[in-house]
Design a protein around this motif. Structure first.
Motif, PDB file in Angstrom:
ATOM      1  N   GLU A 232      22.075  14.929  49.206  1.00 28.97           N
ATOM      2  CA  GLU A 232      22.015  14.623  47.645  1.00 28.97           C
ATOM      3  C   GLU A 232      22.078  15.819  46.632  1.00 28.97           C
ATOM      4  OE1 GLU A 232      19.876  10.656  47.145  1.00 28.97           O
ATOM      5  OE2 GLU A 232      18.717  12.007  48.699  1.00 28.97           O
TER       6      GLU A 232
ATOM      7  N   THR B 180      25.483  16.944  46.391  1.00 27.43           N
ATOM      8  CA  THR B 180      26.233  16.020  45.432  1.00 27.43           C
ATOM      9  C   THR B 180      25.541  16.979  43.735  1.00 27.43           C
ATOM     10  OG1 THR B 180      26.054  14.262  46.906  1.00 27.43           O
ATOM     11  CG2 THR B 180      26.227  13.803  44.286  1.00 27.43           C
ATOM     12  N   MET B 181      24.020  16.819  43.925  1.00 28.27           N
ATOM     13  CA  MET B 181      23.474  17.397  42.376  1.00 28.27           C
ATOM     14  C   MET B 181      23.270  19.107  41.809  1.00 28.27           C
ATOM     15  SD  MET B 181      21.815  16.649  40.235  1.00 28.27           S
ATOM     16  CE  MET B 181      21.222  14.767  40.419  1.00 28.27           C
ATOM     17  N   ARG B 182      23.863  19.270  43.329  1.00 26.69           N
ATOM     18  CA  ARG B 182      24.442  21.109  42.769  1.00 26.69           C
ATOM     19  C   ARG B 182      25.911  20.614  41.969  1.00 26.69           C
ATOM     20  NH1 ARG B 182      28.030  24.279  43.443  1.00 26.69           N
ATOM     21  NH2 ARG B 182      28.679  22.827  45.080  1.00 26.69           N
ATOM     22  N   ALA B 183      26.677  20.135  42.602  1.00 25.05           N
ATOM     23  CA  ALA B 183      28.161  20.448  42.125  1.00 25.05           C
ATOM     24  C   ALA B 183      28.519  19.567  40.975  1.00 25.05           C
ATOM     25  CB  ALA B 183      28.550  19.198  43.513  1.00 25.05           C
ATOM     26  N   LYS B 184      27.314  18.304  41.308  1.00 23.37           N
ATOM     27  CA  LYS B 184      27.132  17.589  39.399  1.00 23.37           C
ATOM     28  C   LYS B 184      26.504  18.568  38.388  1.00 23.37           C
ATOM     29  CE  LYS B 184      25.469  13.511  36.823  1.00 23.37           C
ATOM     30  NZ  LYS B 184      23.940  14.133  36.210  1.00 23.37           N
ATOM     31  N   LYS B 185      26.180  19.276  37.873  1.00 24.90           N
ATOM     32  CA  LYS B 185      25.333  20.257  37.512  1.00 24.90           C
ATOM     33  C   LYS B 185      26.190  20.708  37.339  1.00 24.90           C
ATOM     34  CE  LYS B 185      21.376  22.225  36.184  1.00 24.90           C
ATOM     35  NZ  LYS B 185      19.524  22.576  36.388  1.00 24.90           N
TER      36      LYS B 185
ATOM     37  N   ASP C 159      29.596  20.955  37.693  1.00 24.52           N
ATOM     38  CA  ASP C 159      30.588  20.308  37.262  1.00 24.52           C
ATOM     39  C   ASP C 159      30.375  20.044  35.213  1.00 24.52           C
ATOM     40  OD1 ASP C 159      33.222  19.019  36.717  1.00 24.52           O
ATOM     41  OD2 ASP C 159      32.265  16.989  36.486  1.00 24.52           O
ATOM     42  N   GLU C 160      29.000  19.873  35.244  1.00 21.71           N
ATOM     43  CA  GLU C 160      28.893  19.215  34.100  1.00 21.71           C
ATOM     44  C   GLU C 160      27.980  20.678  32.921  1.00 21.71           C
ATOM     45  OE1 GLU C 160      25.751  17.111  33.978  1.00 21.71           O
ATOM     46  OE2 GLU C 160      27.079  15.086  34.567  1.00 21.71           O
ATOM     47  N   ARG C 161      27.333  21.591  33.338  1.00 18.63           N
ATOM     48  CA  ARG C 161      27.480  22.791  32.942  1.00 18.63           C
ATOM     49  C   ARG C 161      28.453  24.392  33.399  1.00 18.63           C
ATOM     50  NH1 ARG C 161      22.862  21.555  29.357  1.00 18.63           N
ATOM     51  NH2 ARG C 161      22.014  23.934  29.347  1.00 18.63           N
TER      52      ARG C 161
END
Length: 102
Positions: free
Chosen positions: A77, A80-85, A87-89
């Motif tokens: 998790e 996943t959060m690191r990658a999402k952030k 990707d977004e920022r």
């Protein structure tokens, strides 16, 4: 007798005893464990700031991972959060330094 009153890595008591010394420990749980981890994180970051080496970076990462699990998240998790952030920022590989915004 030297008083430490801090969270230590799991094998430290064994290492101390192999050195012929005696130590007193107890197991933390719940919020006391999380508070001790957060204190340890500050200690590890300070050590990294002083030495700037891979060993100290690994110490910071070890504590961050332990905090993640202690707070009920999985390392998957966290990634996943690191990658999402990222990707977004974005990440920090482009070395962008923001001076000001008008």
């Amino acid at each position: 007798m030297k008083v430490h009153n801090k969270l230590v890595r799991d094998k430290i008591p064994e290492i101390i005893e192999k050195d012929g010394k005696t130590c007193v420990t107890h197991i933390l749980s719940g919020e006391k464990y999380i508070v001790a981890l957060e204190t340890k994180l500050n200690e590890e970051v300070a050590e990294y700031q002083a030495d700037k080496n891979l060993e100290e970076m690994a110490g910071v990462l070890e504590v961050l991972q332990a905090i993640c699990v202690a707070r009920g998240y999985s390392l998957d998790e966290l990634e996943t959060m690191r990658a999402k952030k990222a990707d977004e920022r974005g990440g920090f590989k482009d070395k962008v330094f923001l001076e000001y915004v008008e």
